[in-house]
Design a protein around this motif. Structure first.
Motif, PDB file in Angstrom:
ATOM      1  N   ARG A  56      40.467 103.469  76.486  1.00 40.09           N
ATOM      2  CA  ARG A  56      39.298 102.682  76.106  1.00 40.09           C
ATOM      3  C   ARG A  56      39.481 102.124  74.699  1.00 40.09           C
ATOM      4  O   ARG A  56      40.304 102.624  73.920  1.00 40.09           O
ATOM      5  CB  ARG A  56      38.027 103.551  76.154  1.00 40.09           C
ATOM      6  CG  ARG A  56      37.708 104.125  77.519  1.00 40.09           C
ATOM      7  CD  ARG A  56      37.280 103.039  78.489  1.00 40.09           C
ATOM      8  NE  ARG A  56      36.898 103.600  79.796  1.00 40.09           N
ATOM      9  CZ  ARG A  56      37.719 103.669  80.845  1.00 40.09           C
ATOM     10  NH1 ARG A  56      38.968 103.224  80.734  1.00 40.09           N
ATOM     11  NH2 ARG A  56      37.321 104.174  81.982  1.00 40.09           N
ATOM     12  N   GLU A  57      38.702 101.104  74.397  1.00 36.41           N
ATOM     13  CA  GLU A  57      38.672 100.512  73.067  1.00 36.41           C
ATOM     14  C   GLU A  57      37.281 100.684  72.472  1.00 36.41           C
ATOM     15  O   GLU A  57      36.307 100.986  73.186  1.00 36.41           O
ATOM     16  CB  GLU A  57      39.036  99.032  73.121  1.00 36.41           C
ATOM     17  CG  GLU A  57      40.489  98.772  73.474  1.00 36.41           C
ATOM     18  CD  GLU A  57      40.814  97.296  73.458  1.00 36.41           C
ATOM     19  OE1 GLU A  57      39.880  96.488  73.289  1.00 36.41           O
ATOM     20  OE2 GLU A  57      42.002  96.939  73.623  1.00 36.41           O
ATOM     21  N   LEU A  58      37.191 100.476  71.159  1.00 36.94           N
ATOM     22  CA  LEU A  58      35.905 100.592  70.481  1.00 36.94           C
ATOM     23  C   LEU A  58      34.984  99.463  70.921  1.00 36.94           C
ATOM     24  O   LEU A  58      35.344  98.284  70.870  1.00 36.94           O
ATOM     25  CB  LEU A  58      36.094 100.543  68.956  1.00 36.94           C
ATOM     26  CG  LEU A  58      37.019 101.594  68.346  1.00 36.94           C
ATOM     27  CD1 LEU A  58      37.056 101.426  66.832  1.00 36.94           C
ATOM     28  CD2 LEU A  58      36.562 102.994  68.706  1.00 36.94           C
ATOM     29  N   LEU A  74      18.735 100.291  69.309  1.00 35.55           N
ATOM     30  CA  LEU A  74      19.491  99.368  70.155  1.00 35.55           C
ATOM     31  C   LEU A  74      20.856  99.950  70.519  1.00 35.55           C
ATOM     32  O   LEU A  74      21.291  99.863  71.672  1.00 35.55           O
ATOM     33  CB  LEU A  74      19.653  98.039  69.420  1.00 35.55           C
ATOM     34  CG  LEU A  74      20.400  96.932  70.168  1.00 35.55           C
ATOM     35  CD1 LEU A  74      19.663  96.565  71.448  1.00 35.55           C
ATOM     36  CD2 LEU A  74      20.563  95.705  69.287  1.00 35.55           C
ATOM     37  N   VAL A  75      21.514 100.560  69.556  1.00 36.50           N
ATOM     38  CA  VAL A  75      22.825 101.157  69.814  1.00 36.50           C
ATOM     39  C   VAL A  75      22.702 102.331  70.775  1.00 36.50           C
ATOM     40  O   VAL A  75      23.539 102.522  71.669  1.00 36.50           O
ATOM     41  CB  VAL A  75      23.469 101.608  68.488  1.00 36.50           C
ATOM     42  CG1 VAL A  75      24.711 102.443  68.740  1.00 36.50           C
ATOM     43  CG2 VAL A  75      23.824 100.400  67.639  1.00 36.50           C
ATOM     44  N   CYS A  76      21.659 103.122  70.608  1.00 38.01           N
ATOM     45  CA  CYS A  76      21.468 104.284  71.477  1.00 38.01           C
ATOM     46  C   CYS A  76      21.305 103.876  72.940  1.00 38.01           C
ATOM     47  O   CYS A  76      21.802 104.558  73.839  1.00 38.01           O
ATOM     48  CB  CYS A  76      20.252 105.082  71.001  1.00 38.01           C
ATOM     49  SG  CYS A  76      19.923 106.576  71.963  1.00 38.01           S
ATOM     50  N   ALA A  77      20.634 102.752  73.168  1.00 40.12           N
ATOM     51  CA  ALA A  77      20.374 102.324  74.543  1.00 40.12           C
ATOM     52  C   ALA A  77      21.498 101.477  75.120  1.00 40.12           C
ATOM     53  O   ALA A  77      21.625 101.374  76.353  1.00 40.12           O
ATOM     54  CB  ALA A  77      19.062 101.548  74.606  1.00 40.12           C
ATOM     55  N   ALA A  78      22.313 100.846  74.282  1.00 34.29           N
ATOM     56  CA  ALA A  78      23.317  99.906  74.774  1.00 34.29           C
ATOM     57  C   ALA A  78      24.503 100.635  75.410  1.00 34.29           C
ATOM     58  O   ALA A  78      25.006 101.613  74.843  1.00 34.29           O
ATOM     59  CB  ALA A  78      23.811  99.025  73.628  1.00 34.29           C
ATOM     60  N   PRO A  79      24.976 100.157  76.560  1.00 33.89           N
ATOM     61  CA  PRO A  79      26.162 100.770  77.198  1.00 33.89           C
ATOM     62  C   PRO A  79      27.460 100.128  76.697  1.00 33.89           C
ATOM     63  O   PRO A  79      28.338  99.764  77.493  1.00 33.89           O
ATOM     64  CB  PRO A  79      25.927 100.469  78.676  1.00 33.89           C
ATOM     65  CG  PRO A  79      25.212  99.165  78.662  1.00 33.89           C
ATOM     66  CD  PRO A  79      24.349  99.149  77.416  1.00 33.89           C
ATOM     67  N   LEU A  80      27.590  99.983  75.395  1.00 30.31           N
ATOM     68  CA  LEU A  80      28.748  99.290  74.822  1.00 30.31           C
ATOM     69  C   LEU A  80      29.439 100.146  73.769  1.00 30.31           C
ATOM     70  O   LEU A  80      29.977  99.623  72.793  1.00 30.31           O
ATOM     71  CB  LEU A  80      28.305  97.952  74.207  1.00 30.31           C
ATOM     72  CG  LEU A  80      27.790  96.903  75.185  1.00 30.31           C
ATOM     73  CD1 LEU A  80      27.193  95.730  74.447  1.00 30.31           C
ATOM     74  CD2 LEU A  80      28.913  96.430  76.103  1.00 30.31           C
ATOM     75  N   TRP A  81      29.439 101.454  73.971  1.00 32.10           N
ATOM     76  CA  TRP A  81      30.113 102.325  73.022  1.00 32.10           C
ATOM     77  C   TRP A  81      31.626 102.257  73.214  1.00 32.10           C
ATOM     78  O   TRP A  81      32.376 102.260  72.241  1.00 32.10           O
ATOM     79  CB  TRP A  81      29.631 103.773  73.191  1.00 32.10           C
ATOM     80  CG  TRP A  81      28.271 104.006  72.615  1.00 32.10           C
ATOM     81  CD1 TRP A  81      27.134 103.299  72.886  1.00 32.10           C
ATOM     82  CD2 TRP A  81      27.896 105.006  71.671  1.00 32.10           C
ATOM     83  NE1 TRP A  81      26.081 103.799  72.168  1.00 32.10           N
ATOM     84  CE2 TRP A  81      26.510 104.847  71.416  1.00 32.10           C
ATOM     85  CE3 TRP A  81      28.588 106.019  71.026  1.00 32.10           C
ATOM     86  CZ2 TRP A  81      25.810 105.666  70.539  1.00 32.10           C
ATOM     87  CZ3 TRP A  81      27.887 106.859  70.147  1.00 32.10           C
ATOM     88  CH2 TRP A  81      26.523 106.676  69.906  1.00 32.10           C
ATOM     89  N   ARG A  82      32.059 102.197  74.457  1.00 31.24           N
ATOM     90  CA  ARG A  82      33.489 102.097  74.758  1.00 31.24           C
ATOM     91  C   ARG A  82      33.666 101.079  75.881  1.00 31.24           C
ATOM     92  O   ARG A  82      32.844 100.995  76.799  1.00 31.24           O
ATOM     93  CB  ARG A  82      34.074 103.441  75.176  1.00 31.24           C
ATOM     94  CG  ARG A  82      33.860 104.556  74.168  1.00 31.24           C
ATOM     95  CD  ARG A  82      34.772 105.730  74.424  1.00 31.24           C
ATOM     96  NE  ARG A  82      34.703 106.190  75.817  1.00 31.24           N
ATOM     97  CZ  ARG A  82      35.548 107.058  76.348  1.00 31.24           C
ATOM     98  NH1 ARG A  82      36.547 107.542  75.626  1.00 31.24           N
ATOM     99  NH2 ARG A  82      35.422 107.453  77.599  1.00 31.24           N
ATOM    100  N   ILE A  83      34.751 100.314  75.803  1.00 30.48           N
ATOM    101  CA  ILE A  83      35.038  99.322  76.832  1.00 30.48           C
ATOM    102  C   ILE A  83      36.471  99.504  77.305  1.00 30.48           C
ATOM    103  O   ILE A  83      37.295 100.149  76.634  1.00 30.48           O
ATOM    104  CB  ILE A  83      34.832  97.883  76.315  1.00 30.48           C
ATOM    105  CG1 ILE A  83      35.753  97.610  75.119  1.00 30.48           C
ATOM    106  CG2 ILE A  83      33.381  97.645  75.946  1.00 30.48           C
ATOM    107  CD1 ILE A  83      35.658  96.194  74.605  1.00 30.48           C
TER     108      ILE A  83
END
Length: 222
Positions: A160-162, A23-32
């Motif tokens: 960016r933030e985490l 899920l983490v690998c596919a999610a585009p939420l690594w940096r915001i």
């Protein structure tokens, strides 16, 4: 029974870690996008991941776009892609080996417990390697994000933030590491047959003692 429970618990944790990692690998939420300085009100929020970035607007509309070229990405992003994919593949292989080597399964028969224990221990080591491989890009991305956030030379729109995916990635890594450790500990080699004590082995049996007495009596008559 305790070792079997450790094996089952290790496999369950490994499966949960793999699911979270995928899920983490596919999610585009690594940096915001970071809100710094006077940019407290912003109409758009940028999400960045390994494979795509998304633009979220205050109206609720979200537009995502995959990266045009893999070679155009920074070296750290390419390495993060490779390590996460490698970790997920290693986890799948380790779970398959762990199921085959678990004491509660009959994949290799019940008479080959030593080979099953060895296979399960190898699966535990692979899970630990997969957890470390997954933890590396997560920690590096977090470090680079925090470094750029506090770097005064980086423009405010580029800070960016985490993202929430990083926190979930840390959890996935811990699950893989714990699962591998429990699987390895619970797959101790079956104990061998107990060796006779030296004193007991030297003690003659009753039949041997009787035979020796008869020989001594025959010698005395002669």
């Amino acid at each position: 029974m305790a070792s079997t429970g450790l094996q089952v618990l290790g496999l369950v944790l490994a499966l949960l870690g793999w699911a979270c990692g995928a899920l983490v690998c596919a999610a585009p939420l690594w940096r915001i996008s970071a809100f710094v300085g006077g940019e407290l009100v912003i109409a758009q929020v940028l999400w960045e991941g390994l494979w795509m970035n998304c633009l979220s607007q205050t109206t609720g509309h979200i537009q995502c776009k995959a990266y045009d070229s893999t070679l155009a990405l920074p070296t750290s992003a390419q390495a993060a892609r490779g390590l996460t994919v490698l970790s997920l593949l290693l986890s799948v292989l380790a779970v398959m080996l762990g199921v085959a080597g678990a004491k509660c399964t009959h994949c290799m028969g019940d008479g080959n417990q030593a080979s099953k224990a060895r296979l399960a221990r190898i699966a535990g080591v692979l899970l630990i390697v997969a957890g470390l491989a997954y933890l590396t890009p997560i920690c590096w991305t977090a470090y680079a994000t925090i470094r750029d956030f506090y770097d005064p030379t980086v423009a405010a729109p580029l800070k960016r933030e985490l993202g929430p995916a990083l926190y979930l990635g840390w959890g996935a890594s811990v699950l893989l590491l714990l699962g591998g450790a429990l699987l390895h500990v619970g797959s101790a080699a079956p104990g061998g047959r107990a060796l006779p004590v030296s004193g007991a082995a030297a003690k003659p049996s009753p039949s041997t003692g009787a035979a020796g007495e008869v020989k001594q009596q025959e010698k005395s008559f002669v």
